[in-house]
Design a protein around this motif. Structure first.
Motif, PDB file in Angstrom:
ATOM      1  N   GLY A   1     -55.686  19.066  14.687  1.00  6.93           N
ATOM      2  CA  GLY A   1     -54.906  18.384  13.648  1.00  6.93           C
ATOM      3  C   GLY A   1     -54.406  19.368  12.614  1.00  6.93           C
ATOM      4  O   GLY A   1     -53.255  19.292  12.161  1.00  6.93           O
ATOM      5  N   GLN A   2     -55.257  20.320  12.221  1.00  6.43           N
ATOM      6  CA  GLN A   2     -54.856  21.362  11.265  1.00  6.43           C
ATOM      7  C   GLN A   2     -53.740  22.223  11.847  1.00  6.43           C
ATOM      8  O   GLN A   2     -52.811  22.606  11.137  1.00  6.43           O
ATOM      9  CB  GLN A   2     -56.049  22.247  10.904  1.00  6.43           C
ATOM     10  CG  GLN A   2     -56.977  21.647   9.887  1.00  6.43           C
ATOM     11  CD  GLN A   2     -56.265  21.418   8.568  1.00  6.43           C
ATOM     12  OE1 GLN A   2     -56.031  20.290   8.190  1.00  6.43           O
ATOM     13  NE2 GLN A   2     -55.913  22.482   7.870  1.00  6.43           N
ATOM     14  N   ILE A   3     -53.845  22.539  13.134  1.00  6.95           N
ATOM     15  CA  ILE A   3     -52.812  23.345  13.793  1.00  6.95           C
ATOM     16  C   ILE A   3     -51.477  22.606  13.742  1.00  6.95           C
ATOM     17  O   ILE A   3     -50.452  23.181  13.363  1.00  6.95           O
ATOM     18  CB  ILE A   3     -53.203  23.655  15.261  1.00  6.95           C
ATOM     19  CG1 ILE A   3     -54.364  24.647  15.297  1.00  6.95           C
ATOM     20  CG2 ILE A   3     -52.006  24.175  16.047  1.00  6.95           C
ATOM     21  CD1 ILE A   3     -54.981  24.836  16.670  1.00  6.95           C
ATOM     22  N   PHE A   4     -51.473  21.335  14.104  1.00 10.44           N
ATOM     23  CA  PHE A   4     -50.231  20.565  14.117  1.00 10.44           C
ATOM     24  C   PHE A   4     -49.661  20.399  12.714  1.00 10.44           C
ATOM     25  O   PHE A   4     -48.459  20.366  12.526  1.00 10.44           O
ATOM     26  CB  PHE A   4     -50.444  19.198  14.764  1.00 10.44           C
ATOM     27  CG  PHE A   4     -50.803  19.272  16.233  1.00 10.44           C
ATOM     28  CD1 PHE A   4     -50.073  20.069  17.102  1.00 10.44           C
ATOM     29  CD2 PHE A   4     -51.864  18.554  16.740  1.00 10.44           C
ATOM     30  CE1 PHE A   4     -50.397  20.148  18.448  1.00 10.44           C
ATOM     31  CE2 PHE A   4     -52.197  18.620  18.083  1.00 10.44           C
ATOM     32  CZ  PHE A   4     -51.466  19.421  18.936  1.00 10.44           C
TER      33      PHE A   4
ATOM     34  N   VAL B   1     -44.352  26.301  13.800  1.00  6.79           N
ATOM     35  CA  VAL B   1     -43.895  25.942  15.139  1.00  6.79           C
ATOM     36  C   VAL B   1     -45.097  25.901  16.087  1.00  6.79           C
ATOM     37  O   VAL B   1     -46.027  26.694  15.949  1.00  6.79           O
ATOM     38  CB  VAL B   1     -42.810  26.917  15.665  1.00  6.79           C
ATOM     39  CG1 VAL B   1     -43.380  28.294  15.910  1.00  6.79           C
ATOM     40  CG2 VAL B   1     -42.142  26.401  16.919  1.00  6.79           C
ATOM     41  N   VAL B   2     -45.073  24.937  16.995  1.00 13.83           N
ATOM     42  CA  VAL B   2     -46.087  24.820  18.052  1.00 13.83           C
ATOM     43  C   VAL B   2     -45.329  24.726  19.369  1.00 13.83           C
ATOM     44  O   VAL B   2     -44.418  23.902  19.510  1.00 13.83           O
ATOM     45  CB  VAL B   2     -46.970  23.561  17.872  1.00 13.83           C
ATOM     46  CG1 VAL B   2     -47.969  23.441  19.019  1.00 13.83           C
ATOM     47  CG2 VAL B   2     -47.682  23.578  16.539  1.00 13.83           C
ATOM     48  N   VAL B   3     -45.687  25.578  20.321  1.00 14.23           N
ATOM     49  CA  VAL B   3     -45.044  25.580  21.634  1.00 14.23           C
ATOM     50  C   VAL B   3     -46.074  25.150  22.669  1.00 14.23           C
ATOM     51  O   VAL B   3     -47.177  25.689  22.716  1.00 14.23           O
ATOM     52  CB  VAL B   3     -44.491  26.981  21.985  1.00 14.23           C
ATOM     53  CG1 VAL B   3     -43.867  26.982  23.371  1.00 14.23           C
ATOM     54  CG2 VAL B   3     -43.486  27.431  20.938  1.00 14.23           C
TER      55      VAL B   3
ATOM     56  N   TYR C   1     -48.903  28.834  18.584  1.00 16.51           N
ATOM     57  CA  TYR C   1     -48.457  28.382  17.270  1.00 16.51           C
ATOM     58  C   TYR C   1     -48.475  29.532  16.273  1.00 16.51           C
ATOM     59  O   TYR C   1     -49.165  30.528  16.451  1.00 16.51           O
ATOM     60  CB  TYR C   1     -49.329  27.228  16.762  1.00 16.51           C
ATOM     61  CG  TYR C   1     -50.794  27.550  16.686  1.00 16.51           C
ATOM     62  CD1 TYR C   1     -51.367  27.977  15.495  1.00 16.51           C
ATOM     63  CD2 TYR C   1     -51.619  27.429  17.795  1.00 16.51           C
ATOM     64  CE1 TYR C   1     -52.709  28.273  15.416  1.00 16.51           C
ATOM     65  CE2 TYR C   1     -52.966  27.719  17.728  1.00 16.51           C
ATOM     66  CZ  TYR C   1     -53.506  28.141  16.537  1.00 16.51           C
ATOM     67  OH  TYR C   1     -54.839  28.441  16.464  1.00 16.51           O
ATOM     68  N   SER C   2     -47.663  29.372  15.208  1.00 14.78           N
ATOM     69  CA  SER C   2     -47.607  30.354  14.141  1.00 14.78           C
ATOM     70  C   SER C   2     -47.105  29.680  12.871  1.00 14.78           C
ATOM     71  O   SER C   2     -46.448  28.649  12.934  1.00 14.78           O
ATOM     72  CB  SER C   2     -46.680  31.516  14.517  1.00 14.78           C
ATOM     73  OG  SER C   2     -45.350  31.065  14.657  1.00 14.78           O
TER      74      SER C   2
ATOM     75  N   GLY D   1     -42.322  22.003  12.614  1.00 14.56           N
ATOM     76  CA  GLY D   1     -42.580  21.099  11.496  1.00 14.56           C
ATOM     77  C   GLY D   1     -42.788  19.695  12.028  1.00 14.56           C
ATOM     78  O   GLY D   1     -43.638  19.466  12.881  1.00 14.56           O
ATOM     79  N   GLU D   2     -41.975  18.756  11.566  1.00 11.57           N
ATOM     80  CA  GLU D   2     -42.100  17.370  12.017  1.00 11.57           C
ATOM     81  C   GLU D   2     -41.145  17.049  13.165  1.00 11.57           C
ATOM     82  O   GLU D   2     -41.160  15.940  13.680  1.00 11.57           O
ATOM     83  CB  GLU D   2     -41.838  16.428  10.844  1.00 11.57           C
ATOM     84  CG  GLU D   2     -42.862  16.579   9.739  1.00 11.57           C
ATOM     85  CD  GLU D   2     -42.625  15.614   8.580  1.00 11.57           C
ATOM     86  OE1 GLU D   2     -41.637  14.858   8.620  1.00 11.57           O
ATOM     87  OE2 GLU D   2     -43.425  15.631   7.642  1.00 11.57           O
TER      88      GLU D   2
END
Length: 172
Positions: A14-17, A22-24, A82-83, A111-112
């Motif tokens: 949840g913290q990562i998201f 950006v999350v790939v 992610y970064s 982001g969202e």
């Protein structure tokens, strides 16, 4: 993995998201340990991270978040890159995918905003934060150097005119 460990993993995901620029999401079926370590090293060098998590726990972590649609990408053997930098993880993932055909990017989120495969590619082609800062600094510095050149130009013109007059006087 007991319930407490699962809850901790869901909280970390949840913290990562929530905090990542950006999350790939990618499938990594068939990658060797050495190739996975190479991905982790590349991502670490770019300021990002790699996380392998159970899809079920990642889907739970996505519930109620703006990027919840990303749960559709969480099937099979998935890895999250992610970064904080909104471009870094996408750039590294794209570069790694070019070098390794077994690494298949399926989507992600910035982001969202949920991104499909083409969206991740588009984000990877954007300039990084450092490149943007360098471009802005160059744009800010350019007018100052132009002003300095314009101020210095009349003086150099006068000097060249005087030197030409002096040369003509000596020649005569």
């Amino acid at each position: 993995m007991d319930r407490a460990q699962k809850e901790k993993v869901v909280e970390e995901l949840g913290q990562i998201f929530e905090s990542s620029g950006v999350v790939v999401v990618a499938h990594y079926t068939g990658l060797t340990v050495a190739e996975m370590q190479d991905l982790r090293a590349r991502m670490r060098d770019a300021g990002g991270s790699v996380r392998v998590a159970k899809n079920r726990l990642a889907k739970i972590a996505l519930e109620g978040r703006p990027q919840a649609q990303m749960a559709d990408y969480l099937t099979g053997m998935t890895v999250l890159s992610y970064s904080e930098d909104p471009v870094a993880a996408a750039k590294v993932a794209e570069g790694f995918a070019k070098d390794n055909s077994k690494f298949e990017i399926v989507g992600g989120a910035m982001g969202e905003t949920v991104l499909d495969r083409a969206g991740v590619k588009a984000v990877s082609e954007m300039p990084s934060r450092e490149e943007l800062l360098a471009q802005i600094a160059g744009m800010i510095g350019a007018p100052a150097s132009n002003i300095a050149g314009a101020i210095g130009a009349p003086a150099s013109n006068i000097a060249s005119i005087l030197s030409t007059i002096e040369e003509r006087a000596e020649a005569a």
